[in-house]
Every structure is written in structure tokens, then in C-alpha cells.
Motif scaffolding. Structure first.
Motif, PDB file in Angstrom:
ATOM      1  N   ILE A  40     -13.245  27.131 -11.682  1.00 28.96           N
ATOM      2  CA  ILE A  40     -12.897  27.394 -10.461  1.00 28.96           C
ATOM      3  C   ILE A  40     -13.394  26.659  -9.263  1.00 28.96           C
ATOM      4  N   GLY A  41     -14.590  26.071  -9.521  1.00 33.27           N
ATOM      5  CA  GLY A  41     -15.177  25.293  -8.308  1.00 33.27           C
ATOM      6  C   GLY A  41     -15.012  23.770  -8.498  1.00 33.27           C
ATOM      7  N   VAL A  42     -14.564  23.143  -9.520  1.00 30.96           N
ATOM      8  CA  VAL A  42     -14.427  21.847  -9.999  1.00 30.96           C
ATOM      9  C   VAL A  42     -13.192  21.442 -10.565  1.00 30.96           C
ATOM     10  N   GLY A  43     -12.901  22.098 -11.685  1.00 29.90           N
ATOM     11  CA  GLY A  43     -11.852  21.678 -12.559  1.00 29.90           C
ATOM     12  C   GLY A  43     -10.423  21.752 -11.998  1.00 29.90           C
ATOM     13  N   LEU A  44     -10.087  22.984 -11.435  1.00 31.04           N
ATOM     14  CA  LEU A  44      -8.902  23.109 -10.873  1.00 31.04           C
ATOM     15  C   LEU A  44      -8.527  23.011  -9.598  1.00 31.04           C
ATOM     16  N   PRO A  45      -9.441  23.124  -8.540  1.00 23.78           N
ATOM     17  CA  PRO A  45      -8.927  22.861  -7.136  1.00 23.78           C
ATOM     18  C   PRO A  45      -8.425  21.362  -7.119  1.00 23.78           C
ATOM     19  N   GLN A  46      -7.480  21.193  -5.987  1.00 22.09           N
ATOM     20  CA  GLN A  46      -7.201  19.921  -5.585  1.00 22.09           C
ATOM     21  C   GLN A  46      -8.111  19.354  -4.729  1.00 22.09           C
ATOM     22  N   ARG A  47      -8.422  17.938  -4.887  1.00 22.77           N
ATOM     23  CA  ARG A  47      -9.571  17.101  -4.067  1.00 22.77           C
ATOM     24  C   ARG A  47      -8.786  16.416  -3.278  1.00 22.77           C
ATOM     25  N   GLN A  48      -8.445  16.861  -2.121  1.00 25.06           N
ATOM     26  CA  GLN A  48      -7.768  16.077  -1.032  1.00 25.06           C
ATOM     27  C   GLN A  48      -8.883  15.172  -0.447  1.00 25.06           C
ATOM     28  N   GLN A  49      -8.684  13.745  -0.700  1.00 24.78           N
ATOM     29  CA  GLN A  49      -9.492  12.863   0.069  1.00 24.78           C
ATOM     30  C   GLN A  49      -9.185  12.213   1.524  1.00 24.78           C
ATOM     31  N   CYS A  50      -8.111  12.750   1.963  1.00 21.11           N
ATOM     32  CA  CYS A  50      -7.537  12.202   3.218  1.00 21.11           C
ATOM     33  C   CYS A  50      -6.687  13.080   3.756  1.00 21.11           C
ATOM     34  N   GLY A  51      -6.037  12.909   4.775  1.00 25.40           N
ATOM     35  CA  GLY A  51      -5.007  13.770   5.432  1.00 25.40           C
ATOM     36  C   GLY A  51      -3.706  14.021   4.825  1.00 25.40           C
ATOM     37  N   ASP A  52      -3.418  13.090   3.665  1.00 27.50           N
ATOM     38  CA  ASP A  52      -2.001  13.395   2.831  1.00 27.50           C
ATOM     39  C   ASP A  52      -2.157  14.647   2.097  1.00 27.50           C
ATOM     40  N   VAL A  53      -1.422  15.556   2.290  1.00 27.94           N
ATOM     41  CA  VAL A  53      -1.367  16.782   1.416  1.00 27.94           C
ATOM     42  C   VAL A  53      -1.156  16.610   0.078  1.00 27.94           C
ATOM     43  N   ARG A  54      -0.581  15.458  -0.389  1.00 29.80           N
ATOM     44  CA  ARG A  54      -0.391  15.013  -1.727  1.00 29.80           C
ATOM     45  C   ARG A  54      -1.443  14.599  -2.375  1.00 29.80           C
ATOM     46  N   CYS A  55      -2.355  14.197  -1.596  1.00 31.32           N
ATOM     47  CA  CYS A  55      -3.593  13.356  -2.134  1.00 31.32           C
ATOM     48  C   CYS A  55      -4.566  14.312  -3.155  1.00 31.32           C
ATOM     49  N   ASP A  56      -4.922  13.692  -4.289  1.00 35.33           N
ATOM     50  CA  ASP A  56      -5.819  14.565  -5.160  1.00 35.33           C
ATOM     51  C   ASP A  56      -6.684  13.337  -5.912  1.00 35.33           C
ATOM     52  N   ASP A  57      -7.862  13.346  -5.568  1.00 37.11           N
ATOM     53  CA  ASP A  57      -8.852  12.382  -6.153  1.00 37.11           C
ATOM     54  C   ASP A  57      -8.199  10.864  -6.023  1.00 37.11           C
ATOM     55  N   ARG A  58      -7.756  10.657  -4.779  1.00 38.88           N
ATOM     56  CA  ARG A  58      -7.283   9.697  -4.429  1.00 38.88           C
ATOM     57  C   ARG A  58      -5.923   9.209  -5.056  1.00 38.88           C
ATOM     58  N   MET A  59      -5.302   9.998  -5.786  1.00 39.12           N
ATOM     59  CA  MET A  59      -3.793   9.902  -6.436  1.00 39.12           C
ATOM     60  C   MET A  59      -3.000  10.652  -5.757  1.00 39.12           C
ATOM     61  N   LEU A  60      -1.615  10.312  -5.733  1.00 40.13           N
ATOM     62  CA  LEU A  60      -0.626  11.091  -5.139  1.00 40.13           C
ATOM     63  C   LEU A  60      -0.007  12.106  -6.381  1.00 40.13           C
ATOM     64  N   LEU A  61       0.084  13.378  -5.819  1.00 34.03           N
ATOM     65  CA  LEU A  61       0.420  14.384  -7.084  1.00 34.03           C
ATOM     66  C   LEU A  61       1.810  13.958  -7.520  1.00 34.03           C
ATOM     67  N   ASP A  62       2.852  13.750  -6.373  1.00 35.33           N
ATOM     68  CA  ASP A  62       4.195  13.674  -6.642  1.00 35.33           C
ATOM     69  C   ASP A  62       4.556  12.465  -7.455  1.00 35.33           C
ATOM     70  N   SER A  63       3.883  11.438  -7.448  1.00 36.21           N
ATOM     71  CA  SER A  63       4.056  10.172  -8.125  1.00 36.21           C
ATOM     72  C   SER A  63       3.171   9.723  -9.122  1.00 36.21           C
ATOM     73  N   GLY A  64       1.757  10.144  -8.979  1.00 37.76           N
ATOM     74  CA  GLY A  64       0.718   9.752  -9.756  1.00 37.76           C
ATOM     75  C   GLY A  64       0.167   8.329  -9.433  1.00 37.76           C
ATOM     76  N   GLN A  65       0.763   7.811  -8.334  1.00 32.31           N
ATOM     77  CA  GLN A  65       0.302   6.352  -7.925  1.00 32.31           C
ATOM     78  C   GLN A  65      -1.230   6.711  -6.924  1.00 32.31           C
ATOM     79  N   ASP A  66      -1.748   5.639  -6.858  1.00 33.05           N
ATOM     80  CA  ASP A  66      -2.798   5.545  -5.999  1.00 33.05           C
ATOM     81  C   ASP A  66      -2.377   6.078  -4.506  1.00 33.05           C
ATOM     82  N   CYS A  67      -3.270   6.803  -3.753  1.00 32.57           N
ATOM     83  CA  CYS A  67      -3.062   7.344  -2.429  1.00 32.57           C
ATOM     84  C   CYS A  67      -3.149   5.951  -1.320  1.00 32.57           C
TER      85      CYS A  67
END
Length: 249
Positions: A40-67
Motif C-alpha cells: 500500500i505504501g511503497v509497492g503500488l503507488p505511483q511515485r511522481q518525481q516531477c510535474g509530469d503526471v505520467r512520471c513514475d520513478d523518473r520513467m514515463l508510464l505511457d512509453s517506459g522511457q526516461d522522464c
């Protein structure tokens, strides 16, 4: 997540996220002691590192590329660190490496803190002007006598661009980018408490931080429970009674 990657790819993206974070957990903190809490606290939530809503751990959810925004922020930080280090080397030619490193870290911390507080003061002034404008319009509307026929449309009020607030600037260093990012690791305990005290009085500070640095960064600075409370109260709208989990001194 489905909105970014689609139903077909969402399970694989989620599985990759869990595998990546579990590997980080094992490397940095050891085995998971509370699987449900960890998910609940670590594994599942999206970790947005910047203002881009697609960012998750410095990667883009829609493409898998670096943010790209995260990469740009990291590049800016490296450039600023090199510029400050060069200025320190020029100012302290006879100092040891440890002394130069300490001076560089101190200068970086001063720059980051000064600019972060300047931005916070700037937003305070913007919100104060907006409130004053709204109050003036309400008074004008209340004082205007009722007239027969439809009222003429009121032209929208255009607020001026925010002016930088008067703040004590940090020592100027050549080559430092004016759009400096806030580095939580550089904040002292007293500065973190100051941020939390301000946020307890003004929840907009939390929303501004999330928009600029992402929700994960806000949870680190203001605590996960407080960010969740602010988001919940924001969803209540007019039912927000000003509750805050902290009692500022």
C-alpha cells in the motif's frame, strides 16, 4: 495507470514496478516485514518525481522511457554544482579538498533554501492579491443598487504577474541557474519543520509542491499522512473546516 498504458499493458507495467521496488527494498532496507503495508505504501503507488503526471520513478508510464523533465532537473543540478564548485575553487585556492567540498555544499544549500523561500513568499503575495480583488468585487456588488433589466456583464479581472517577494537573497554565485530546485536532502531539521509549519497554515503550499516536484517529494517533506489529509480536504471543497493534523507552535 490504465489511462496511460491501456488495459492490455497495465498488468505488466504494474508487475515491473513491483519488481523494481522490491529489488530496491532488498538492496537498501532488507526483506519486507509487513507485505500489506509495503504494497500500500511503497509497492503500488505511483511515485511522481516531477510535474509530469505520467512520471513514475523518473520513467514515463505511457512509453517506459526516461522522464525528460526529471532528466532536465538532474542535468540542471549537475550544472549548478559544477558552477558552484568552480566558484569555490577560485575563491579558496589554498583550501583542502574537504574544505572546498564543505564550502560547495554550504553554498548550494544557501542557494536552494533562499530561492525556495522566495517562491513561497511570492505565492503568498499572489494569493493575497487574489483575495483582496475578490473581496473588493464582492463589496462593489453588494453596494450597487438593484436595477431593472439584466445587469451588464462584468469584465473579468486580470491579475498582474506576480512580483518577486522581498527576501534576503543568498550570496550570488556566477553561473547558477535561477530556477533552482528544492533538494530535500539539503534541508536541516529546523527548515523542514518551518516548511511543515507553513503548510499547516496554508495547504496550497502542499499543492504547489506536488505540482512542481511530485507527490512522492511532498510526502517526504510534509509526511505521507499530512499530504493525504490535504488532498482529502481539497476534495471536500466547501466542507474544509481548516483541520490540520499538526498544531504549529
Amino acid at each position: 495507470m490504465v489511462g496511460f498504458v491501456g488495459r492490455a499493458d497495465a498488468p505488466q507495467v504494474l508487475a515491473d514496478r513491483l519488481a523494481r521496488r522490491l529489488a530496491d527494498q532488498m538492496r537498501l532496507a532488507g526483506p519486507v516485514k509487513d507485505p500489506v503495508g509495503w504494497l500500500i505504501g511503497v509497492g503500488l503507488p505511483q511515485r511522481q518525481q516531477c510535474g509530469d503526471v505520467r512520471c513514475d520513478d523518473r520513467m514515463l508510464l505511457d512509453s517506459g522511457q526516461d522522464c525528460p523533465r526529471c532528466a532536465e532537473k538532474q542535468a540542471d543540478r549537475r550544472d549548478q554544482r559544477r558552477a558552484v564548485a568552480a566558484a569555490v575553487d577560485a575563491a579558496m585556492p589554498g583550501a583542502s579538498e574537504a574544505e572546498r567540498r564543505a564550502a560547495t555544499e554550504k553554498q548550494l544549500h544557501q542557494d536552494v533554501t533562499a530561492r525556495a523561500w522566495a517562491k513561497a513568499h511570492e505565492w503568498d503575495h499572489v494569493r493575497a492579491r487574489q483575495a483582496a480583488t475578490a473581496q473588493a468585487r464582492a463589496k462593489a456588488a453588494a453596494a450597487q443598487p438593484d436595477a431593472e433589466g439584466p445587469a451588464a456583464p462584468v469584465a473579468p479581472v486580470v491579475l498582474p504577474a506576480p512580483r518577486p517577494a522581498a527576501a534576503t537573497p543568498a550570496p550570488e554565485v556566477a553561473g547558477v541557474d535561477d530556477d533552482q530546485e528544492l533538494v530535500i536532502e539539503d534541508l536541516t531539521r529546523e527548515q523542514v519543520l518551518d516548511w511543515r509549519t507553513h503548510a499547516a497554515h496554508d495547504h496550497q503550499i502542499v499543492h504547489d509542491h506536488i505540482a512542481r516536484y511530485g507527490e512522492h517529494s511532498a510526502q517526504r517533506l510534509f509526511t505521507r499522512s499530512f499530504v493525504a489529509t490535504v488532498q482529502r480536504l481539497a476534495g471536500l471543497g466547501h466542507l474544509d473546516l481548516g483541520y490540520t493534523p499538526w498544531r504549529p507552535a
